[in-house]
Design an enzyme around this catalytic site. Sequence first.
Site, PDB file in Angstrom:
ATOM      1  N   ASP A  59      -0.165   5.091   0.878  1.00  0.00           N
ATOM      2  CA  ASP A  59      -0.365   6.089   1.934  1.00  0.00           C
ATOM      3  C   ASP A  59      -0.310   5.451   3.320  1.00  0.00           C
ATOM      4  OD1 ASP A  59      -2.194   8.761   0.530  1.00  0.00           O
ATOM      5  OD2 ASP A  59      -1.365   7.089  -0.592  1.00  0.00           O
ATOM      6  N   ASP A  81       0.863  -1.175   0.000  1.00  0.00           N
ATOM      7  CA  ASP A  81       0.000   0.000   0.000  1.00  0.00           C
ATOM      8  C   ASP A  81       0.904   1.230   0.000  1.00  0.00           C
ATOM      9  OD1 ASP A  81      -2.398   1.579   0.473  1.00  0.00           O
ATOM     10  OD2 ASP A  81      -1.665   1.776   2.521  1.00  0.00           O
TER      11      ASP A  81
END
Length: 275
Positions: free
Chosen positions: A56, A54
């Site tokens: 953020d 991922d």
Amino acid sequence: ESVLFHPETPALRIKTIDAAAADQFEARAQGKAVDCLRLPAELSIQNVRLIALDMDSTLIENECIDDMAAIAGCGAEMARLTREAMGRPWALLHPSWPFSKNLVERVRLLKGADAAIALQASENIRFSPGAQRLMHFMEAHRVDRWIISGGFSQIARPAAAKLGMTGVICNELVIEDGCLTGEVVGPAGGRILDADGKRRALEVLSSALKAELCETIAVGDGANDAQMIRAAGNGFAYHAKQAAAQAARLRINHAGLDAIAACYSEYWTDAQVLI
């Protein structure tokens, strides 16, 4: 039994420890900023073909949509919606949880903003501690390195390029006449990438590499990452919210991303033997 110390990472590797001793060690670590991970004796990176992260609050410390909103003057409302999207503990039980709807609502706040705010946000990204060391380790062992994110390709591509990663699969902000339209689309203009989409992206990338899911690593922090983390051979929750932490067998709550590299035996080639 032996204890190894790595010169580049504040990590210890205790080999051939029995269950009772491991329980005792974990009890002593309670309340301290220490991550204790129980691993197979010789977990080898040679058995890994792909790592998916991922973006953020995982690969980078930023929440980029919040950063763009701050530039556009709608930061407080955007931050509230982001917290709502990422922190829902019931997401594990409801695969259809409305991440896509929430993302559409958040991006709508940016309607009419100069598209340059995405560039400004990409220039201000802060990589999580240990990110570069983790990527160097994976590259050295010929592991494909991908961002799979519900965030935006306009920011993910520059981030991946800085780390020499293989590629990105992300959502995209729609831009017309140099401004954000307030709309978002999925990869290649398709369906918005949500929790199910991230898991499917991991599956498709694995298939393209002629790899099995057991030969993958997935890393994330939010409810949107839970399915991807569960599907991977080794799923890591990184400084995670409840939903991602519950989905992961391996949790890193204090250390940097290079702690993932330290889980693999090859990382310890240059280690010092303490005991």
